[in-house]
Scaffold this motif. Structure first.
Motif, PDB file in Angstrom:
ATOM      1  N   PRO A 185      55.119 -35.984  58.014  1.00  0.00           N
ATOM      2  CA  PRO A 185      54.217 -36.188  59.150  1.00  0.00           C
ATOM      3  C   PRO A 185      52.785 -35.808  58.784  1.00  0.00           C
ATOM      4  O   PRO A 185      52.545 -34.749  58.205  1.00  0.00           O
ATOM      5  CB  PRO A 185      54.767 -35.231  60.224  1.00  0.00           C
ATOM      6  N   LEU A 186      51.843 -36.683  59.126  1.00  0.00           N
ATOM      7  CA  LEU A 186      50.428 -36.427  58.859  1.00  0.00           C
ATOM      8  C   LEU A 186      49.599 -36.961  60.027  1.00  0.00           C
ATOM      9  O   LEU A 186      50.004 -37.916  60.696  1.00  0.00           O
ATOM     10  CB  LEU A 186      49.981 -37.117  57.565  1.00  0.00           C
ATOM     11  N   PRO A 187      48.435 -36.378  60.270  1.00  0.00           N
ATOM     12  CA  PRO A 187      47.557 -36.920  61.312  1.00  0.00           C
ATOM     13  C   PRO A 187      47.201 -38.381  61.009  1.00  0.00           C
ATOM     14  O   PRO A 187      46.942 -38.737  59.852  1.00  0.00           O
ATOM     15  CB  PRO A 187      46.322 -36.021  61.239  1.00  0.00           C
ATOM     16  N   VAL A 188      47.192 -39.199  62.035  1.00  0.00           N
ATOM     17  CA  VAL A 188      46.855 -40.607  61.852  1.00  0.00           C
ATOM     18  C   VAL A 188      45.437 -40.752  61.303  1.00  0.00           C
ATOM     19  O   VAL A 188      45.153 -41.638  60.499  1.00  0.00           O
ATOM     20  CB  VAL A 188      47.017 -41.371  63.186  1.00  0.00           C
ATOM     21  N   GLU A 189      44.539 -39.858  61.732  1.00  0.00           N
ATOM     22  CA  GLU A 189      43.156 -39.894  61.240  1.00  0.00           C
ATOM     23  C   GLU A 189      43.107 -39.784  59.716  1.00  0.00           C
ATOM     24  O   GLU A 189      42.316 -40.460  59.054  1.00  0.00           O
ATOM     25  CB  GLU A 189      42.342 -38.761  61.863  1.00  0.00           C
ATOM     26  N   THR A 190      43.957 -38.939  59.159  1.00  0.00           N
ATOM     27  CA  THR A 190      44.005 -38.758  57.706  1.00  0.00           C
ATOM     28  C   THR A 190      44.461 -40.036  57.009  1.00  0.00           C
ATOM     29  O   THR A 190      43.859 -40.478  56.018  1.00  0.00           O
ATOM     30  CB  THR A 190      44.955 -37.606  57.347  1.00  0.00           C
ATOM     31  N   LEU A 191      45.505 -40.651  57.530  1.00  0.00           N
ATOM     32  CA  LEU A 191      46.079 -41.830  56.891  1.00  0.00           C
ATOM     33  C   LEU A 191      45.170 -43.049  56.976  1.00  0.00           C
ATOM     34  O   LEU A 191      45.188 -43.916  56.102  1.00  0.00           O
ATOM     35  CB  LEU A 191      47.431 -42.149  57.525  1.00  0.00           C
ATOM     36  N   LEU A 192      44.364 -43.122  58.034  1.00  0.00           N
ATOM     37  CA  LEU A 192      43.481 -44.280  58.219  1.00  0.00           C
ATOM     38  C   LEU A 192      42.071 -44.052  57.681  1.00  0.00           C
ATOM     39  O   LEU A 192      41.231 -44.945  57.758  1.00  0.00           O
ATOM     40  CB  LEU A 192      43.401 -44.641  59.707  1.00  0.00           C
ATOM     41  N   SER A 193      41.819 -42.874  57.138  1.00  0.00           N
ATOM     42  CA  SER A 193      40.449 -42.512  56.736  1.00  0.00           C
ATOM     43  C   SER A 193      39.870 -43.435  55.664  1.00  0.00           C
ATOM     44  O   SER A 193      38.657 -43.652  55.612  1.00  0.00           O
ATOM     45  CB  SER A 193      40.406 -41.066  56.250  1.00  0.00           C
TER      46      SER A 193
END
Length: 251
Positions: free
Chosen positions: A156-164
């Protein structure tokens, strides 16, 4: 319509939801995993995912594709090759789940650090019984794996991190809101035949053109993935909504 009479698997949910124009365009084509259906779909798409109709947790999922004159199937970190489509399909009949598998159009997932990821949107009923998106989290596949599910090793990771690396700040925030809205809209459609369910977990894939696809909706979504995030804000909100739902059920 009585929700208690519905026990849909993946195919049944797909068939129900595709009738609604507000969500139909976000659903990857899904059929029963017969030889003729698989053959036809592999002529249309570069890959397919074959899944148990009623399986959960990412177990028993296979990614299949044409490879030269044959076919290739991958599950977990194991890759198998088959000389013919018949041999590939016979291998599925030896698996559990009573042979009830579906074939879903493969979506080329976005990647983070060379690993595919997808998105889980938690949607819950508020005090008035209205559905609200209460959480969103990214699920990053383990190295070499094809599934992102938390209980199959997905991180699990913040969506913000994955879309950065795909979207800038303002565009990214707007896009995340759109994903939440899609999750809520999809849940509102499925709720029409699951009226008693207090929550839905919507799994969303994003392709290379940044189009979101609703892969699956879980009617008993696991909350623990949100507890795995460092920031517990969403998890605490999800627990509050779940607590309110239990109180409503006892009335």
């Amino acid at each position: 319509m009585k929700s208690v009479s519905y026990k849909y698997g993946k195919y049944g949910k797909y068939q129900f939801m595709r009738k609604y124009s507000e969500i139909a365009g976000y659903l990857p084509e899904t059929r029963w995993a017969t030889k003729s259906n698989i053959q036809d779909m592999l002529n249309k798409y570069s890959s397919l995912y074959v899944k148990p109709d009623k399986g959960t947790g990412g177990h028993g999922i296979y990614k299949i594709a044409k490879s030269g004159r044959g076919y290739v199937s991958k599950s977990g970190t194991v890759t198998r090759r088959f000389a013919s489509l018949g041999a590939l399909c016979r291998s599925f009949r030896k698996l559990p789940h009573n042979g009830k598998y579906v074939a879903q159009r493969g979506i080329g997932l976005l990647k983070h650090n060379h690993r595919p990821f997808d998105i889980r949107v938690m949607v819950q009923k508020d005090k008035r019984g209205r559905l609200k998106a209460t959480g969103i989290v990214g699920r990053l596949a383990r190295p070499g794996k094809i599934v992102t599910n938390f209980h199959s090793g997905g991180k699990p990771l913040p969506v913000e991190t994955l879309l950065s690396s795909y979207l800038r700040d303002q565009n990214r925030a707007k896009y995340i809101k759109e994903l939440e809205a899609l999750g809520q809209r999809a849940s509102e459609v499925l709720q029409k035949c699951y009226r008693s369910k207090p929550a839905f977990g919507v799994d969303i894939a994003i392709d290379s053109r940044m189009k979101p696809w609703v892969l699956e909706i879980n009617t008993k979504p696991d909350k623990s993935i949100f507890n795995a995030l460092r920031d517990k804000t969403m998890y605490r909100r999800i627990l509050r909504y779940a607590g309110a739902a239990r109180k409503r059920a006892r009335r």
